[in-house]
Design an enzyme around this catalytic site. Structure first.
Site, PDB file in Angstrom:
ATOM      1  N   HIS A 378       0.815  -1.213   0.000  1.00  0.00           N
ATOM      2  CA  HIS A 378       0.000   0.000   0.000  1.00  0.00           C
ATOM      3  C   HIS A 378       0.853   1.269   0.000  1.00  0.00           C
ATOM      4  O   HIS A 378       0.322   2.379  -0.151  1.00  0.00           O
ATOM      5  CB  HIS A 378      -0.951   0.014   1.209  1.00  0.00           C
ATOM      6  CG  HIS A 378      -2.289   0.600   0.911  1.00  0.00           C
ATOM      7  ND1 HIS A 378      -2.465   1.731   0.131  1.00  0.00           N
ATOM      8  CD2 HIS A 378      -3.532   0.226   1.292  1.00  0.00           C
ATOM      9  CE1 HIS A 378      -3.742   2.020   0.050  1.00  0.00           C
ATOM     10  NE2 HIS A 378      -4.422   1.128   0.744  1.00  0.00           N
ATOM     11  N   ARG A 379       2.153   1.134   0.164  1.00  0.00           N
ATOM     12  CA  ARG A 379       3.020   2.303   0.036  1.00  0.00           C
ATOM     13  C   ARG A 379       3.124   2.750  -1.418  1.00  0.00           C
ATOM     14  O   ARG A 379       3.459   3.906  -1.696  1.00  0.00           O
ATOM     15  CB  ARG A 379       4.425   1.995   0.563  1.00  0.00           C
ATOM     16  CG  ARG A 379       4.482   1.672   2.053  1.00  0.00           C
ATOM     17  CD  ARG A 379       5.873   1.242   2.447  1.00  0.00           C
ATOM     18  NE  ARG A 379       6.299   0.029   1.732  1.00  0.00           N
ATOM     19  CZ  ARG A 379       7.496  -0.519   1.864  1.00  0.00           C
ATOM     20  NH1 ARG A 379       8.404   0.032   2.664  1.00  0.00           N
ATOM     21  NH2 ARG A 379       7.799  -1.611   1.194  1.00  0.00           N
TER      22      ARG A 379
END
Length: 407
Positions: A378-379
């Protein structure tokens, strides 16, 4: 001349290995490149060849011992010095005979014949292989022989003075007690990989798709070619165009420079279950293979994984991974694949099964459905981007003719 042979570096990133078996004994004459021993790295069993011709003077490590790269494995009275000097690569350097180091003593013994998986099973059961009579070819110890030893020990004894079987190690836990065992090989590799994954903020999105045409296409391709065609191979063919269109899924993050490294080559890993645990063989340049070639590559790598014959390079360098939990069991309907760092995404697939589906307000029909689950870092990837990535894959599963668009 005296020659100290040190554990070579058998692959990138390997710093230590477990000694599984010796194939020679002290005092024995060996030829150069004759199999000296078997070691187990994080995920592979590797045969180490003798570095020279000569007589074995001493074996410096015990079976089951963890040996670090560069530590002494064996000492030879070599007929000539090996040309390859030890530099963390292949063989050790010769040393003068005037100052031999103190090495642990080892009594001459014939090597026990057993497959690596059998040795691992014996270790897990605290059974000394040297005390087991093998029933296999040339006295090879089989798993059944270990089970026979365990069965004999489990039977009630007739007198209080009966001695336990010598094959059972003294560390065996009493009934109702505890037993400790060291993580090594595949188990340690999984521990290390999942420990790294624990630091990745992973998000997961699940999908369900009508796979009737996908299933039919697989059957027709197999009938037409006379070869086995796997669902994983078909899914890889659907996956490649999506990776090309959205290269951030075929990438890694350089945490030191905060740069995204997009890979414009497609080395697809797939999870393969073995008796020793989960390993991830890699299909290199998967975009250059057709479905039949992909299926053959998957079958070959999976078979060698089960036999513990994969080389370290066979499990290195994947840019994206597929996990097929649907090939095991049959009752599970959902799984959460875990990213294998430094990759940034992984796709899991379940089993094609019949399920009731509401098709409109007044009708329910039975469809052949496939569950797909995408996990992503999700980064780098958000949920909307993940949905966009999956759309062409889902479309290709529902209509496999779309796979021809990338042909």
């Amino acid at each position: 001349m005296r020659f100290e042979f040190r554990l070579p570096d058998v692959g990138e990133g390997i710093t230590e290995s477990e000694l599984l078996a010796w194939h020679v004994a002290p005092g024995q004459h060996v030829d150069e490149d004759q199999t000296l021993c078997e070691i187990e790295t994080d995920k592979a069993t590797v045969e180490i060849p003798a570095p020279c011709s000569g007589r074995v003077e001493q074996l410096a490590a015990q079976v089951g011992q963890i040996v670090k790269v560069g530590e002494i494995l064996a000492v030879f009275d070599a007929e000539r010095a090996p040309a390859q000097q030890f530099s963390g690569e292949k063989h050790a350097a010769p040393v003068a005979a005037a100052s031999p180091p103190a090495l642990p003593a080892r009594q001459p013994a014939s090597p026990v014949r057993a497959a690596p998986s059998t040795r691992r099973y014996a270790h897990q059961q605290d059974v000394d292989l040297a005390a087991v009579t093998g029933s296999g070819p040339k006295g090879r110890v089989l798993r059944e022989d270990i089970d026979a030893v365990l069965a004999r020990v489990a039977r009630p004894v007739s007198t209080a003075t009966s001695a336990p079987s010598p094959a059972i190690a003294s560390s065996a836990a009493p009934a109702g007690g505890e037993r400790r065992w060291r993580l090594s090989g595949v188990a340690k590799a999984m521990y290390d990989s999942m420990s790294r994954a624990a630091h990745v903020p992973q998000a997961t999105t699940g999908f369900a798709v009508n796979a009737a045409a996908f299933e039919t296409a697989r059957a027709r391709l197999a009938a037409h070619t006379g070869q086995r065609v796997s669902y994983v191979a078909l899914l890889i063919k659907a996956l490649i165009p999506a990776l090309k269109a959205m290269p951030q899924f075929n990438a890694s993050i350089d945490d030191q420079t905060l740069e995204v490294v997009e890979k414009h080559y497609y080395h697809i890993g797939f999870a393969a279950y073995t008796d020793a645990g989960l390993v991830v063989p890699v299909i290199r340049d998967a975009d250059r293979l057709n479905v039949v070639q992909l299926s053959a590559a998957i079958d070959d790598l999976a078979a060698r994984a089960r036999e513990r014959k994969l080389a370290p390079d066979d499990m290195r360098g994947a840019t994206f991974t597929l996990s097929n939990w649907g090939s095991h069991g049959g009752q599970d309907i959902f799984g959460t694949p875990i990213i294998n760092p430094p990759q940034v995404a992984i796709l899991g697939m379940g089993r094609v099964r019949s399920e009731p589906v509401v098709v409109d307000d007044s009708r329910i029909e039975i469809q052949r459905r496939l569950n797909l689950v995408l996990s992503y870092d999700h980064r780098l990837i958000d949920g909307v981007t993940a949905l966009r990535f999956m759309q062409p894959i889902l479309a290709a599963v529902e209509d496999p003719l779309l796979l021809l668009a990338d042909a």
